[in-house]
Design a protein around this motif. Structure first.
Motif, PDB file in Angstrom:
ATOM      1  N   SER A 177      23.600  10.510  29.317  1.00  0.00           N
ATOM      2  CA  SER A 177      22.933  10.002  30.518  1.00  0.00           C
ATOM      3  C   SER A 177      22.775   8.485  30.503  1.00  0.00           C
ATOM      4  N   LYS A 178      23.262   7.826  29.456  1.00  0.00           N
ATOM      5  CA  LYS A 178      23.125   6.379  29.337  1.00  0.00           C
ATOM      6  C   LYS A 178      24.441   5.666  29.634  1.00  0.00           C
ATOM      7  N   SER A 179      24.314   4.481  30.219  1.00  0.00           N
ATOM      8  CA  SER A 179      25.477   3.618  30.440  1.00  0.00           C
ATOM      9  C   SER A 179      25.235   2.305  29.712  1.00  0.00           C
ATOM     10  N   TYR A 180      26.124   1.985  28.785  1.00  0.00           N
ATOM     11  CA  TYR A 180      26.016   0.734  28.036  1.00  0.00           C
ATOM     12  C   TYR A 180      26.960  -0.288  28.670  1.00  0.00           C
ATOM     13  N   VAL A 181      26.381  -1.372  29.156  1.00  0.00           N
ATOM     14  CA  VAL A 181      27.164  -2.408  29.827  1.00  0.00           C
ATOM     15  C   VAL A 181      27.380  -3.567  28.855  1.00  0.00           C
ATOM     16  N   TYR A 182      28.640  -3.798  28.511  1.00  0.00           N
ATOM     17  CA  TYR A 182      28.997  -4.876  27.588  1.00  0.00           C
ATOM     18  C   TYR A 182      29.669  -6.010  28.362  1.00  0.00           C
ATOM     19  N   GLU A 183      29.557  -7.218  27.819  1.00  0.00           N
ATOM     20  CA  GLU A 183      30.239  -8.371  28.401  1.00  0.00           C
ATOM     21  C   GLU A 183      31.199  -8.954  27.371  1.00  0.00           C
ATOM     22  N   THR A 184      32.457  -9.086  27.755  1.00  0.00           N
ATOM     23  CA  THR A 184      33.485  -9.593  26.848  1.00  0.00           C
ATOM     24  C   THR A 184      33.180 -11.032  26.449  1.00  0.00           C
ATOM     25  N   ASP A 185      33.184 -11.295  25.140  1.00  0.00           N
ATOM     26  CA  ASP A 185      32.905 -12.657  24.678  1.00  0.00           C
ATOM     27  C   ASP A 185      33.998 -13.234  23.783  1.00  0.00           C
ATOM     28  N   LYS A 186      34.974 -12.391  23.393  1.00  0.00           N
ATOM     29  CA  LYS A 186      36.042 -12.911  22.536  1.00  0.00           C
ATOM     30  C   LYS A 186      37.280 -12.031  22.636  1.00  0.00           C
ATOM     31  N   ILE A 187      38.441 -12.676  22.727  1.00  0.00           N
ATOM     32  CA  ILE A 187      39.723 -11.968  22.755  1.00  0.00           C
ATOM     33  C   ILE A 187      40.624 -12.615  21.712  1.00  0.00           C
ATOM     34  N   SER A 188      41.250 -11.798  20.879  1.00  0.00           N
ATOM     35  CA  SER A 188      42.074 -12.367  19.818  1.00  0.00           C
ATOM     36  C   SER A 188      43.270 -11.475  19.509  1.00  0.00           C
ATOM     37  N   ILE A 189      44.273 -12.085  18.901  1.00  0.00           N
ATOM     38  CA  ILE A 189      45.455 -11.377  18.409  1.00  0.00           C
ATOM     39  C   ILE A 189      45.447 -11.531  16.889  1.00  0.00           C
ATOM     40  N   VAL A 190      45.449 -10.412  16.176  1.00  0.00           N
ATOM     41  CA  VAL A 190      45.347 -10.473  14.718  1.00  0.00           C
ATOM     42  C   VAL A 190      46.429  -9.615  14.074  1.00  0.00           C
ATOM     43  N   LYS A 191      46.605  -9.800  12.780  1.00  0.00           N
ATOM     44  CA  LYS A 191      47.530  -8.961  12.025  1.00  0.00           C
ATOM     45  C   LYS A 191      46.939  -7.557  11.867  1.00  0.00           C
ATOM     46  N   PRO A 192      47.792  -6.550  11.704  1.00  0.00           N
ATOM     47  CA  PRO A 192      47.291  -5.172  11.566  1.00  0.00           C
ATOM     48  C   PRO A 192      46.349  -4.973  10.387  1.00  0.00           C
ATOM     49  N   THR A 193      46.457  -5.828   9.379  1.00  0.00           N
ATOM     50  CA  THR A 193      45.632  -5.678   8.177  1.00  0.00           C
ATOM     51  C   THR A 193      44.353  -6.508   8.223  1.00  0.00           C
TER      52      THR A 193
END
Length: 234
Positions: A177-193
């Motif tokens: 019954s809950k909705s968690y609203v998040y705001e994007t603050d970081k976007i990155s491209i990283v290695k799989p490890t």
């Protein structure tokens, strides 16, 4: 006899052409079924947060699953090296889940995403849904909750359009019954490890981390979208 062989070849050719669409239709139906079957009373259902070796092993499995690597191949050696000697067999039994019931729904209005979330990032779960890494924190709690999904090639399917997300965009995760609203603050491209993406916020804030492959074709890295909890709607 020749006509029969010709007809057989034609039928086989048609079946070969139709199979991808039929398979896609089936997986879309499974996705919709999960969305419709979500129990509104579900409020938890998460495993306890485990020690680091378990989380590292799970992330390694997720990385392999995202690339759909054959079982005989292994691209997670660097992660394995971070697991203390003797721990791998001990934690291996925790890497699978039998749950097929959605624990949440993730929605991103900007990319028209409406996707069920299953518990445990197994190959089966991630075939037609997103998956919560069960060794990370529960969604909405303090800490870092991670959700992974394939970067499907069909436009709009699974996390196919995740690369369109920008800092400031909202991500909503409905749990019971809950909705968690998040705001994007970081976007990155990283290695799989690179497991640093699973670290908790230094101020112990509630963080959501979305994980998928990058680029779309022949992926070599991971696209990571991180967001902080902005609001909880009851």
């Amino acid at each position: 006899m020749k006509k029969m062989i010709s007809y057989t070849l034609i039928v086989l050719g048609l079946l070969t052409m139709l199979y991808p669409k039929a398979n896609e239709y089936y997986e879309n139906a499974q996705t919709q079924e999960l969305l419709e079957a979500i129990d509104s009373s579900t409020k938890s259902g998460y495993s306890d947060i485990a020690i680091d070796p378990r989380l590292l092993l799970e992330y390694k499995d997720v990385s392999r699953t995202l690339e759909e690597m054959p079982d005989t191949e292994d691209t997670g050696d660097n992660i394995n090296e971070q697991i203390p000697h003797g721990e791998q067999e001990k934690v291996a039994s925790t890497s699978e889940t039998n749950s097929k019931k959605a624990i949440a729904v993730i929605k991103i209005a900007k990319i028209k995403l409406n996707l069920p979330v299953l518990e445990g990032a197994t190959q089966t779960n991630m075939k037609y849904a997103a998956a919560h890494l069960k060794e990370t924190d529960p969604i909405g709690d303090s800490g870092n909750a991670a959700i992974a999904a394939h970067r499907a090639r069909t436009k709009g399917r699974l996390f196919n359009r995740l690369n369109e997300i920008e800092v400031g965009d909202e991500i909503v995760v409905e749990v019971g019954s809950k909705s968690y609203v998040y705001e994007t603050d970081k976007i990155s491209i990283v290695k799989p490890t690179d497991v640093s993406v699973l670290k908790k916020d230094p101020n112990n804030k509630a963080v959501l981390t979305l994980i998928t492959c990058d680029p779309l074709v022949n992926p070599t890295h991971r696209l990571i979208v991180r967001a902080q909890l902005k609001e909880t709607i009851l």
